[in-house]
Design a protein around this motif. Structure first.
Motif, PDB file in Angstrom:
ATOM      1  N   LYS A 124       8.897  43.150   9.002  1.00 12.66           N
ATOM      2  CA  LYS A 124       9.886  42.517   8.127  1.00 12.66           C
ATOM      3  C   LYS A 124      10.152  41.073   8.551  1.00 12.66           C
ATOM      4  O   LYS A 124      10.244  40.771   9.736  1.00 12.66           O
ATOM      5  N   GLU A 165      24.391  45.131   2.285  1.00 11.59           N
ATOM      6  CA  GLU A 165      23.332  44.701   1.369  1.00 11.59           C
ATOM      7  C   GLU A 165      23.788  43.670   0.345  1.00 11.59           C
ATOM      8  O   GLU A 165      23.216  43.556  -0.731  1.00 11.59           O
ATOM      9  N   PRO A 218      20.511  39.354   2.373  1.00 12.25           N
ATOM     10  CA  PRO A 218      19.446  39.868   3.241  1.00 12.25           C
ATOM     11  C   PRO A 218      19.833  39.767   4.711  1.00 12.25           C
ATOM     12  O   PRO A 218      20.586  38.862   5.097  1.00 12.25           O
ATOM     13  N   TYR A 227      20.975  38.726  -5.080  1.00 11.17           N
ATOM     14  CA  TYR A 227      20.436  39.713  -4.137  1.00 11.17           C
ATOM     15  C   TYR A 227      21.261  40.998  -4.131  1.00 11.17           C
ATOM     16  O   TYR A 227      20.742  42.067  -3.834  1.00 11.17           O
ATOM     17  N   TYR A 272      14.161  41.844  -8.911  1.00  6.89           N
ATOM     18  CA  TYR A 272      13.497  41.930  -7.619  1.00  6.89           C
ATOM     19  C   TYR A 272      12.377  40.907  -7.471  1.00  6.89           C
ATOM     20  O   TYR A 272      12.057  40.489  -6.356  1.00  6.89           O
ATOM     21  N   ASN A 309      11.557  43.369  -1.231  1.00 12.27           N
ATOM     22  CA  ASN A 309      12.407  44.544  -1.034  1.00 12.27           C
ATOM     23  C   ASN A 309      12.034  45.685  -1.973  1.00 12.27           C
ATOM     24  O   ASN A 309      11.611  45.452  -3.109  1.00 12.27           O
ATOM     25  N   ARG A 369      16.657  49.236  -4.822  1.00 14.09           N
ATOM     26  CA  ARG A 369      17.690  50.123  -4.288  1.00 14.09           C
ATOM     27  C   ARG A 369      17.909  51.308  -5.230  1.00 14.09           C
ATOM     28  O   ARG A 369      17.793  51.188  -6.458  1.00 14.09           O
TER      29      ARG A 369
END
Length: 384
Positions: free
Chosen positions: A53, A81, A84, A255, A282, A293, A296
């Motif tokens: 990451k 969240e 980031p 985000y 995204y 990412n 979610r």
């Protein structure tokens, strides 16, 4: 008994440490400054575990007093969240801040020591950070009064060194208020700019911020995201505690997980496919912050529910397919796929899809019992 108690405390302390951000202190030998500079670095909680990451950078000037409020907010926001996970780099300046952030009396641009400090950041520190840490290509810089003004000089670099600028009560150099509106429209890359002051700020600095706000507001565009706060009752120093979280919240709003407000005011008013909104969200995160990412679960549920309410059944199927691929061990994708089959007049396929999720992990309101109840109802209604 005493040893057992000490062991328990040690184990508790260790386990807590595993979940905390890691602070590193380093001494950086600068050729440009011909001196050693102290750095304070906060690594994200999962930095050592997630070795694949990459992380954005938050660079903090005046780190002697700004580092902790910035690092604390970054850790808190990223935990939930709302931004980031990021690497926070603080430059300890102390009394050197006046030389570091000074400017020439004629050109009002960095000269001598402040020019060296400019090159130290751009040519030494940032390359060092990129070489020694896993960084994404998104950098925010934070400054207060003198250092807030200094951040503006990086906008005149082509391309600008930073993507985001958090300027708290800037003590502007002469002509800066004229130069910024000339320079900003020339910048082709995406820039985020936050300006903050308070009603009880130093009077001259509050006036500077108010006048600068009037100049920068009309420049807001797709390439220049501009935000401003004038906090009621905030002093020159207390505004820092309110400005930092406000700036992070605004800069990283795209985000954040889809909120109820976004659901009500955006998703339910879409006249375009809901699943495309999810894909675009995204894609934007990846493009802006350099982060790839996973979608979610919250955002799958929000867009899937919106697609149902808007009766966008093909969009619902697209969301179900993405969810099944990304979270195959959960009921998430199966639920939305079964709902699609129901609306498409395929009750037997819907029933089997509901039943097929009996041994999968539950998600939010989508429980195994709910899936089996829906399958049983279809069975009763159609006599299967």
């Amino acid at each position: 008994m005493k040893n057992a108690l000490l062991l328990t405390i040690l184990m508790l302390t260790t386990s807590i440490g595993w979940t905390q951000s890691k602070i590193i202190y380093e001494e950086f030998e600068s050729v440009k400054l011909d001196q050693t500079r102290k750095l304070k670095i906060q690594l994200p909680r999962d930095y050592e575990e997630n070795t694949e990451k990459n992380y954005p950078i938050v660079l903090v000037l005046d780190a002697n007093y700004l580092f902790e409020p910035v690092a604390g907010n970054v850790d808190y926001f990223s935990y939930w969240e709302d931004m980031p996970e990021s690497i926070v780099i603080g430059i300890m300046q102390g009394d050197d801040r006046y030389d570091d952030c000074g400017y020439d009396d004629i050109t009002f641009f960095p000269e001598d020591r402040s020019a060296d400090f400019f090159e130290f950041i751009g040519l030494e520190l940032m390359p060092y950070v990129d070489q020694n840490f896993r960084t994404a290509q998104f950098v925010i810089a934070v400054g207060h009064d003198f250092s807030a003004n200094y951040l503006n000089y990086f906008l005149f670099k082509d391309p600008p060194l930073f993507n985001g600028y958090i300027c708290l009560s800037p003590d502007l150099a002469p002509l800066m208020d004229e130069r910024l509106p000339e320079r900003i429209p020339e910048i082709n890359s995406k820039i985020y700019y936050y300006l903050g002051t308070g009603t009880d700020d130093i009077q001259d600095l509050m006036q500077i911020s108010e006048e600068l706000n009037e100049i920068l507001s009309p420049l807001s565009s797709d390439n220049f995201e501009y935000y401003y706060d004038n906090f009621d009752g905030a002093t020159h120093y207390s505004l820092v505690g309110r400005g930092i979280p406000s700036a992070l919240e605004k800069i990283f709003q795209v985000y954040r997980p889809i909120s109820k407000r976004e659901f009500d005011e955006v998703l339910l008013k879409l006249d375009t496919p809901v699943h495309q909104y999810l894909v675009d969200k995204y894609s934007t995160i990846k493009e802006l912050f350099g982060i790839d990412n996973d979608v979610r679960i919250n955002d799958f549920i929000a867009t899937g529910t919106a697609a149902e309410k808007l009766k966008q059944w093909e969009s619902l199927k697209a969301i179900a397919d993405m969810a099944r691929k990304q979270y195959p061990d959960t009921v998430l994708g199966d639920y939305f796929l079964a709902r699609y089959y129901e609306e498409m007049g395929q009750p037997k396929r819907a029933m089997r899809t509901y039943q097929g999720a009996y041994n999968k992990e539950e998600v939010d309101f989508i429980t195994v019992d709910l899936m089996l109840d829906k399958a049983e109802k279809i069975k009763e209604d159609f006599g299967y």
